[in-house]
Design a protein around this motif. Structure first.
Motif, PDB file in Angstrom:
ATOM      1  N   THR A   1       0.586  -1.489   0.399  1.00 20.34           N
ATOM      2  CA  THR A   1      -0.034  -0.098   0.179  1.00 20.34           C
ATOM      3  C   THR A   1       1.274   1.227   0.186  1.00 20.34           C
ATOM      4  OG1 THR A   1       0.281  -1.001   2.032  1.00 20.34           O
ATOM      5  CG2 THR A   1      -2.411  -0.953   1.070  1.00 20.34           C
ATOM      6  N   GLY A   2       0.361   2.465  -0.207  1.00 21.22           N
ATOM      7  CA  GLY A   2       0.746   3.398   0.413  1.00 21.22           C
ATOM      8  C   GLY A   2       2.035   3.731  -1.420  1.00 21.22           C
TER       9      GLY A   2
ATOM     10  N   PRO B   1       1.961   7.949   6.002  1.00 23.02           N
ATOM     11  CA  PRO B   1       3.076   7.745   5.152  1.00 23.02           C
ATOM     12  C   PRO B   1       3.979   7.132   4.288  1.00 23.02           C
ATOM     13  CG  PRO B   1       3.518   9.234   6.623  1.00 23.02           C
ATOM     14  CD  PRO B   1       1.955   8.667   7.104  1.00 23.02           C
ATOM     15  N   ARG B   2       3.480   5.556   4.740  1.00 20.07           N
ATOM     16  CA  ARG B   2       4.244   4.578   3.764  1.00 20.07           C
ATOM     17  C   ARG B   2       2.622   3.479   3.865  1.00 20.07           C
ATOM     18  NH1 ARG B   2       5.961   6.075   8.146  1.00 20.07           N
ATOM     19  NH2 ARG B   2       8.787   6.772   7.186  1.00 20.07           N
ATOM     20  N   GLY B   3       2.051   3.704   4.076  1.00 15.28           N
ATOM     21  CA  GLY B   3       0.885   2.591   3.054  1.00 15.28           C
ATOM     22  C   GLY B   3      -0.754   2.697   4.691  1.00 15.28           C
ATOM     23  N   GLU B   4      -1.460   1.640   3.991  1.00 11.58           N
ATOM     24  CA  GLU B   4      -2.841   1.529   4.989  1.00 11.58           C
ATOM     25  C   GLU B   4      -2.472   0.974   6.211  1.00 11.58           C
ATOM     26  OE1 GLU B   4      -5.608  -0.647   3.536  1.00 11.58           O
ATOM     27  OE2 GLU B   4      -6.574  -1.160   4.655  1.00 11.58           O
ATOM     28  N   LEU B   5      -2.782   2.081   7.030  1.00 16.92           N
ATOM     29  CA  LEU B   5      -2.354   1.750   8.465  1.00 16.92           C
ATOM     30  C   LEU B   5      -3.913   1.551   9.574  1.00 16.92           C
ATOM     31  CD1 LEU B   5      -0.231   1.361  11.006  1.00 16.92           C
ATOM     32  CD2 LEU B   5      -1.574   3.792  11.747  1.00 16.92           C
ATOM     33  N   GLY B   6      -4.283   0.004   9.293  1.00 16.40           N
ATOM     34  CA  GLY B   6      -5.580  -0.061  10.186  1.00 16.40           C
ATOM     35  C   GLY B   6      -5.139  -0.597  11.362  1.00 16.40           C
TER      36      GLY B   6
ATOM     37  N   PRO C   1       0.111  -3.748   9.681  1.00 13.17           N
ATOM     38  CA  PRO C   1       1.732  -2.709   9.276  1.00 13.17           C
ATOM     39  C   PRO C   1       1.933  -2.594   7.712  1.00 13.17           C
ATOM     40  CG  PRO C   1       1.941  -4.647  10.647  1.00 13.17           C
ATOM     41  CD  PRO C   1       0.391  -4.410   9.569  1.00 13.17           C
ATOM     42  N   PRO C   2       2.121  -1.354   7.394  1.00  8.13           N
ATOM     43  CA  PRO C   2       2.391  -1.427   6.309  1.00  8.13           C
ATOM     44  C   PRO C   2       3.680  -1.975   5.493  1.00  8.13           C
ATOM     45  CG  PRO C   2       1.897   1.251   6.881  1.00  8.13           C
ATOM     46  CD  PRO C   2       1.442   0.197   8.227  1.00  8.13           C
ATOM     47  N   SER C   3       4.641  -1.294   6.519  1.00 10.03           N
ATOM     48  CA  SER C   3       5.586  -1.494   6.038  1.00 10.03           C
ATOM     49  C   SER C   3       5.993  -3.054   5.966  1.00 10.03           C
ATOM     50  CB  SER C   3       6.201  -0.906   6.791  1.00 10.03           C
ATOM     51  OG  SER C   3       6.808   0.275   7.054  1.00 10.03           O
ATOM     52  N   PHE C   4       5.625  -4.009   7.248  1.00 18.01           N
ATOM     53  CA  PHE C   4       5.328  -5.098   6.840  1.00 18.01           C
ATOM     54  C   PHE C   4       5.340  -5.844   5.358  1.00 18.01           C
ATOM     55  CE2 PHE C   4       2.950  -9.703   7.793  1.00 18.01           C
ATOM     56  CZ  PHE C   4       3.906 -10.228   8.774  1.00 18.01           C
ATOM     57  N   CYS C   5       4.053  -5.393   5.282  1.00 22.84           N
ATOM     58  CA  CYS C   5       3.773  -5.731   3.669  1.00 22.84           C
ATOM     59  C   CYS C   5       4.614  -5.520   2.822  1.00 22.84           C
ATOM     60  CB  CYS C   5       2.165  -5.164   3.523  1.00 22.84           C
ATOM     61  SG  CYS C   5       1.047  -5.882   5.135  1.00 22.84           S
ATOM     62  N   ASN C   6       5.025  -4.112   2.522  1.00 26.84           N
ATOM     63  CA  ASN C   6       5.923  -3.556   2.249  1.00 26.84           C
ATOM     64  C   ASN C   6       6.916  -4.689   1.954  1.00 26.84           C
ATOM     65  OD1 ASN C   6       3.387  -1.753   1.544  1.00 26.84           O
ATOM     66  ND2 ASN C   6       4.890  -0.467   1.765  1.00 26.84           N
TER      67      ASN C   6
END
Lengths: 171, 164, 171, 167, 97, 328, 399
Positions: free
Chosen positions: G223-224, G339-344, G362-367
């Motif tokens: 995401t992001g 800033p890094r993506g979708e934070l849910g 966590p967005p960075s986790f997926c990224n």
């Protein structure tokens, strides 16, 4: 395709490389934004939260009434309060031990008994305190508030546990 | 260098002590070692506004060339061996700053995965409270460390003991 | 298009799979049986009306008092249609094996590892099921409700010979 | 000059021996570099500074760097030592001794030649050895020079083909 | 001049010895270089003695050839290593594998 | 005879000490320039405006513990930094740093040794610096160091060719390999006017040879920690440092001698002119360093082999044609 | 013509262990790389070196206290994380914050986005060797932190939002400072771009590198900016507007090829768009209450003045402090555009004062999980560039 070619022409490349050099040389002649910390200090924000300290009344008595709200709300369990009744009026009747417990020998004693509950000890571990300001926000007596003195450093961990007198002094 | 072990205590060594301490004081090179929130503030200290190059500090990415390790952030149990390893890889004399609450005592995170204070693994010289400390506070901590270094002698003293 | 449309489509196409379907504050929560999970996920992904092409999240929650103790929640999202559904799967405490969604969604790989790490659920056909956040030799599954918050090894127990700053390792 | 000659010849022979005897190829290579330096010293004594510079530039600066690089890339010294057989050693020693005897005999016999050329020390110093070499290269030895350049070119292509990954 | 020639011949023989005795491809190559250099020294010494220049110029060609040889030899070494996983020339006695 | 011996020794001492001092203070200059480019101040506290900073660094490094990593080849590990420094220091011997002066009736050239193959001498010696890097990287017994060493070596030998060819134009115009002669040839016009392309190629190639940003792949911080000197501490590391900066001074001096008229200039004393020019060339190096990102390994090779080398060759051909046309 | 890779000498494949403490891993990521010469054959990110067990810890804190945990999760964009958490709790309780508070939240969130992107640009540039860029970015980041400090009292960990509004009203200097920042910042962005965007070296280092196709990106749940770089126009602010984002006019920048350069361009453009949002919000911020205490007294902390002066305020202050807020039973999911993506945030409440389960998406986790397919076949130097371009933050990856 055409733009690609343009991008790759030597003139274009060297022009763009020169733009970078121009930017850096421009900054070279600008005044540095540095401030030399130990000599100069930057004005910090009015709301800046450093570490909590205890407030006292005009006569030097503690405002804190040991309601435990700050200890309850503190997310990092940095505040430890022991409650007790501090009777400012009858100082002479206290034993040495009690004086020590209440840190009264360090406190300027008030002249009257305000009849309120006061903490017998109030400790904040500055190495646990995360400066969130929740204690100040929740305090119903405005007894604890966040200072703006950030210049704190310790050589060992025991120094970091601030008792009552240090908390009052660090105002 | 190993010379210092062969020297006795006399006027030469004491004046040498002063010179060496002075040199060490103004040339503390921290290792590039960031962990969490405080690492960002540590980077900020290197930035234009605070500029700790003024005090003679420059980041060295290899621990072999570093004098100081700023433990900036929470140390998890998984990370602890690496912190120890980096510390061991640094040549003597070396110093440790525990920057921020999490590194000093565990801070907010009194939980299963966080070491409650980096001083359980490596000896710490200066603790800086704050979460995260302001960049100025880190510079203040460094000046405190400088005071400590100034008092030091040529012979390397034993670092402060590890708290268990 | 509203997400309720998605719910009706799912209900029409797969009436037997769904155990229950709720609408909680505008979000669709569907509960299904464990055996149908993979098939259902593939249906969600490939159906032209739905196109749930992103497995946005996958996590679990622990309910120690219920007979079906651990609930795994799949968060499917369709970028094209802006639908989001939560698919919940329950299982009894002793049936820790789940079908893995890695064949359909790459993102499931790490999420499932995390669930394995935190809850001890095993995923069948997962390519590389091992702990992800905690150290490999960690004891217990931290996010289970009966795992104490502050259960940690003593510093002496830390193995200090783990990989470090500069070193080489053969895979 | 005499003293320098003996120093250089000692270094050259010693390092040449080391090249052959050392187990670790990297050490061998370093001794070879030392040997090249000694030879460059000889050239300087013999008034051929240009050749000395070339010796260092090409041999020490390029060829040996390549060798060192290849040794490192293949990481040869770290894999197990390649032992040579005893009979091989004996035969090798014998052959080289015989060879040495032959050469020495020949050298002693044929050492009485008189100088025939015009390039005396003083002349070389006056014109400059670089200039002389340059002039000859581009006049009399033009053809060999061109052939040498073609040879180098072919060698580059050959080396590329050999070291390329997929044939 | 004789001194130079004798030094040159010693180096040459050492090179030859190395070429025969050692089995490491790269060491053999280095021995070869030694022999080249011995020859070079001989050239320079003789042409210096006879007041000629052609010997010196020949040295330049030898250096060129040596450079070409280095390129090829190292290429072969790498190809050989890739094929066999070693640089022992005893392993080169088979045609393929 | 005695006079010449003493004069030579004095010159050697001056050059040696001057070069080491310059290398040490270049660290300070670099930090100051970088600071200004980045809108900050640089060393300020050690001495007046940080003037004692290099001394503090030196003292600290001298009294620091030596660590020789486990499994390292001890001899080579200690030898490597020295190999870096020595060629850099020796190269300066043939560079004339001032007009000849008259002392006690003798005309003394301000140059340690006027070798008639001066340029070849420089090239031969600078090509040796690579050994220090390669051996240091290899002897450390660390993968990062090895990677750094190999990268640097490959980079240095590929830029060597362009470097040499870029000078050929100068040699053609000057008609001599001696540096003193080259400087005196430039009394009317600097060679940079005749050889602008050669100058640019030399600038780029020498930056690459010194391993500085944007060509500092051997010690690329973000990728391989500190490259070939990852495992070096204390004085050995200082040697690498000094070697790098001394190389920078020497390279600037070479550029000044070859392209910018050496010590020649009006009004001021010749040594001062030389120093001013060297200073400006160093500034250019620093300016480049603090502006550009780093190139990748293969792009670097591409730049060297596919761009600089043909350009240098073309430069030689064009120079030759023009010289024939002008009938010189 | 020739490919560089053909020239590489094939050697033994060897493993290189990058990190967990390495200058370029932006913290404590460890990547186990299998190399063939300099070519990456396989790269396996190993995470967990900053595992702080926040999801577990939140179950032991009240809803009020747990906000401080979210600060320290994504530490360069604290205000943004707070927003996500607070929105989730508000949704759980059914509280709505007043318009003024929402606008201030938007301004802070967007300022944080800019500062986060600046940190990203700085570290990314440093990884590729452009040190000056780093210092320029941090120079302007200080200005943003000054603004955040003016209003919240902390630089990085504000903990400024409360359920139903803000902890304090916006400071009087806040809007002026923001306005002056908006004035100077566009010029600074062009300064950053002058050093990088068209620089040939930068182009060579970033173009056609680490390409991830749109399908792969979705399949890996990126995401992001990492997703938008691949050309997917997905932004939570547009898809599911929260906190009055529907009031503002802004664009979603997207890339085309999904390489490192596109992600760079997307982030640079996002800074400009954030500036646009901030300028709209600053001009249109309504007057009024900053806490909706009157509407929802059982969930919202009383404003300090009310608590100290009125009895009813004092009582609810004590109630808030001692009991905490007790949302009704239920489960909600709220996602915001970090800033890094979708934070849910997926919150489960069992009716007590403590969250029963707080799940962070966590967005960075997926990224970072998509790293392997991005770097395969590239070189070590590119691995660093690609790792930087994904913009991960280990605090949030490991939680």
């Amino acid at each position: 395709m055409n733009t690609e070619k343009q991008e790759n022409s030597i003139i274009e490349i060297s022009k763009n490389l020169l733009v970078g050099l121009k930017t850096t040389i421009k900054t070279f002649f600008r005044k540095p934004v540095t401030f030399q910390y130990p000599k100069e200090r930057l004005a910090i924000a009015e709301r800046f939260r450093a570490f909590p300290h205890l407030n006292v009344n005009g006569d030097g008595s503690l405002r804190c009434v040991a309601c435990f709200l700050c200890q309850t709300v503190c997310p990092s369990e940095a505040i430890k309060i022991k409650s007790g009744y501090v009777d400012y009026g009858f100082e002479h009747e206290l034993t040495e031990r009690q004086k020590h417990n209440h840190s009264l020998d360090k406190l300027k004693a008030g002249t009257f008994n305000d009849g309120r509950r006061h903490p017998s000890s109030f400790e904040i571990d500055l190495l646990r305190c995360i400066c969130c300001g929740y204690c100040e926000e929740i305090c119903p007596e405005e007894a604890i508030s966040m200072g703006s003195d950030y210049e704190v450093a310790f050589y060992n961990r025991d120094e970091a546990i601030y008792g009552m007198e240090k908390l009052i002094k660090s105002r | 260098m190993g010379i210092e072990e062969h020297l006795g205590d006399n006027i030469i060594t004491t004046s040498l002590d002063k010179i060496v301490s002075w040199g060490r004081k103004w040339s503390i090179w921290p290792a590039t070692f960031g962990l969490a929130c405080c690492a960002i503030e540590m980077m900020t200290v290197a930035s234009s506004r605070y500029d700790f190059d003024r005090l003679g500090l420059i980041f060295r990415s290899s621990p072999r060339q570093a004098d100081l390790i700023i433990v900036s952030g929470r140390v998890s149990y998984k990370m602890a061996p690496m912190v120890k390893r980096v510390y061991d890889q640094m040549p003597n004399p070396k110093w440790v700053i525990a920057m921020g609450d999490c590194a000093s005592s565990g801070g907010l995170f009194n939980v299963y995965s966080i070491v409650q204070g980096v001083d359980r693994i490596i000896p710490v010289d200066v603790y800086i409270p704050g979460c995260p400390p302001r960049p100025e506070a880190l510079i203040y901590g460094i000046t405190k460390l400088q005071e400590k270094i100034e008092k030091g002698t040529l012979k390397h003293e034993d670092p402060p003991q590890i708290l268990r | 298009m509203d997400v309720m449309f998605a719910l009706t489509v799912i209900k029409e196409s797969k009436p037997k799979v769904i155990v229950s379907a709720d609408n909680i504050k505008g979000e669709v929560h569907i509960r299904i049986k464990k055996e149908d999970l993979l098939e259902f996920a593939l249906f969600l992904k490939t159906d032209s009306r739905l196109e749930f092409d992103m497995l946005s999240d996958l996590f679990a929650a622990d309910y120690p008092k219920k007979p079906e103790r651990i609930e795994v929640i799949y968060n499917f999202y369709s970028i094209k249609n802006n639908f989001r559904v939560f698919v919940k799967v329950n299982s009894k405490a002793d049936e820790t094996e789940y079908p893995s969604l890695t064949s359909a969604y790459n993102s499931a790989n790490w999420f499932e590892r995390e669930v394995y790490d935190m809850f001890g659920l095993k995923f069948k056909n997962h390519p590389d099921l091992k702990r992800i956040l905690n150290p490999d030799d960690w004891d217990g599954y931290p996010l289970l409700k009966d795992y104490p918050l502050r259960k940690r090894p003593e510093p002496e127990e830390i193995k200090m010979d783990a990989p470090g700053y500069i070193e080489i390792e053969k895979i | 000059m005499e003293a320098l000659f003996y120093v250089f010849s000692f270094i050259a022979i010693f390092s040449a021996l080391m090249v052959v005897t050392m187990r670790n190829p990297l050490t061998s290579a370093l001794y070879l570099v030392l040997c090249f330096f000694a030879l460059a010293g000889f050239y300087v004594i013999l008034d051929m500074q240009f050749l000395a510079a070339m010796q260092i530039l090409v041999y020490a600066g390029a060829i040996m760097v390549l060798v060192v690089l290849v040794i490192m890339l293949l990481n040869i010294s770290r894999i197990k030592n390649i032992r040579s057989d005893l009979h091989q050693k004996i035969i090798g020693g014998l052959i080289s001794l015989i060879l040495f005897a032959e050469i020495v005999l020949y050298v002693i016999n044929g050492a009485q030649k008189k100088p025939t050329g015009i390039f005396t020390h003083t002349l070389i110093k006056k014109i400059g050895n670089t200039q002389i070499v340059g002039e000859f290269l581009f006049t009399e030895y033009m053809l060999p020079f061109e052939i040498a350049s073609i040879l180098l070119f072919v060698a580059i292509i050959g080396a590329y083909l050999f070291a390329k990954k997929k044939y | 001049m004789n001194d130079y020639l004798i030094v040159a011949s010693i180096i040459f023989c050492i090179g030859a010895l190395g070429g025969i005795v050692r089995k490491n491809l790269i060491v053999i190559f280095m021995s070869l270089e030694l022999m080249f250099n011995a020859a070079n020294l001989g050239f320079v010494a003789v042409s210096n003695r006879l007041n000629l220049i052609s010997g010196d110029i020949f040295v330049i060609f030898v250096i060129v050839v040596a450079a070409a040889e280095a390129a090829i030899a190292l290429g072969i070494a790498i190809a050989f290593y890739r094929e066999k996983g070693t640089v022992d020339i005893d392993k080169a006695n088979e045609l393929k594998n | 005879m005695m006079f010449w011996l003493i004069a030579d020794i004095i010159k050697i001492v001056i050059v040696f000490a001057g070069l080491l001092g310059a290398a040490a203070y270049l660290t300070l200059l670099e930090r100051k320039i970088a600071a200004r480019i980045q809108n900050r101040m640089g060393p300020m506290e050690a001495g007046f405006h940080g003037l004692l900073q290099p001394i503090a660094d030196g003292i600290k490094l001298f009294f620091k513990e030596d660590i020789i990593p486990e499994g390292a080849n001890k001899f080579l590990f200690l030898l490597a930094p020295v190999i870096v420094v020595i060629p850099a220091l020796t190269t300066f011997a043939v560079i004339p740093f001032g007009a000849p002066v008259k002392i006690m009736g003798h005309i003394v050239p301000l140059q340690v040794a006027d070798v008639n193959i001066g340029i070849l001498f420089i090239l031969a010696l600078t090509s040796l610096g690579v050994y220090g890097v390669v051996l240091g990287g290899w002897a450390s017994n660390s993968k990062y160091s090895l990677l750094g060493g190999i990268r640097t070596a490959a980079q240095m030998i590929s830029y060597e060719v362009a470097l040499v060819l870029s000078i050929v134009g100068i040699i053609m115009i000057a008609g001599d390999l001696s540096l003193a002669k080259i400087v005196s040839e430039q009394s009317h016009m600097w060679f940079i006017v005749y050889q602008p392309i050669g100058f640019i190629i030399y600038l780029i190639a020498s930056t690459a040879e010194m391993n500085r940003v944007p060509f500092d792949l051997g010690e690329a911080e973000g990728e391989i920690v500190a490259g070939f000197h990852t495992e070096y501490s204390s004085m050995e590391f200082a040697f690498y440092f000094i070697g790098e900066y001394a190389q920078m001074v020497v390279n600037s001096a070479i550029i000044v001698t070859l392209f910018l008229g050496g010590w020649q200039g009006p009004f001021l004393p010749s040594v001062l002119w030389f120093l001013i020019k060297v200073f400006f060339v160093i500034l250019i190096y620093l300016w480049l360093r603090w502006t550009y990102p780093r190139l990748r390994y293969d792009e670097l090779m591409d730049l060297g082999w596919k761009f600089l080398l043909p350009l240098a060759l073309a430069n030689i051909i064009v120079t030759g044609f023009i010289m024939i046309l002008l009938n010189r | 013509m020739f490919e560089y890779k053909d020239f590489l000498i094939e050697t033994d494949k060897f493993a290189l262990n990058i990190g967990p403490s390495h200058p370029a891993t932006h913290g404590v990521l460890r990547v186990l790389v299998q190399l063939d010469g300099e070519i990456v054959v396989n790269a396996e990110p190993i995470i967990g070196y900053l595992h702080t067990s926040m999801e577990k810890y939140a179950e032991f804190r009240t809803y009020h206290q747990a906000e401080t945990i979210t600060d320290r999760m994504d530490y360069v964009s604290g205000a943004s994380n707070n927003l996500g958490y607070i929105l989730a709790v508000e949704k759980l309780c059914g509280v709505k914050a007043p318009k003024r508070a929402e606008y201030v939240r938007v301004i802070l969130a967007e300022l944080t986005r800019i500062s986060s992107h600046l940190v990203w640009l700085a570290t990314h540039a440093v990884d590729l060797g452009a040190l000056t860029e780093f210092l320029y970015c941090f120079r302007e980041r200080e200005l943003i932190l000054d603004i955040i400090e003016t209003v919240t009292g902390a630089r990085m960990t504000p903990s400024f939002y409360r359920v139903g509004g803000l902890a304090m009203d916006a400071h009087k200097d806040f809007f002026d400072k923001t306005r002056s920042f908006i004035k100077i910042f566009p010029e600074k962005i062009s300064e950053y771009e002058a050093l990088l965007t068209k620089n040939k070296i930068w182009l060579e280092r970033t173009k056609n590198l680490g390409i991830i196709s749109a399908e792969d990106a979705i399949n890996f749940a990126l995401t992001g900016p990492s997703l938008r770089g691949s050309g997917i126009k997905y932004d939570v602010r547009k898809a599911n507007p929260y906190s009055s984002y529907e009031d503002f006019d802004f664009e979603i920048p997207t890339g085309e090829t999904g390489d490192v350069y596109d992600r760079y361009l997307v982030r640079i453009e996002e800074m400009r768009q954030s500036l646009k949002i901030i300028s709209q919000a600053v001009e249109n911020v309504p007057e009024g209450e900053y806490l909706s205490y009157d509407e929802y007294p059982q969930y919202v902390i009383p404003p300090k003045k009310r608590a100290l002066t009125t009895m009813e305020g004092m009582i609810s202050l004590f109630k808030y402090g001692i009991e905490g807020i007790k949302p009704p039973k239920g489960e909600v999911y709220v996602s915001i555009e970090n800033p890094r993506g979708e934070l849910g945030f997926y919150m489960v409440s069992d009716g007590s004062a403590f969250p029963y389960r707080m799940r962070v998406r966590p967005p960075s986790f997926c990224n970072i999980s998509a790293l392997n397919i991005m770097v395969k076949g590239h070189m070590v130097a590119d691995l660093i560039a690609i790792m930087g371009s994904v913009d991960i933050l280990l605090g949030e990856v490991d939680r």
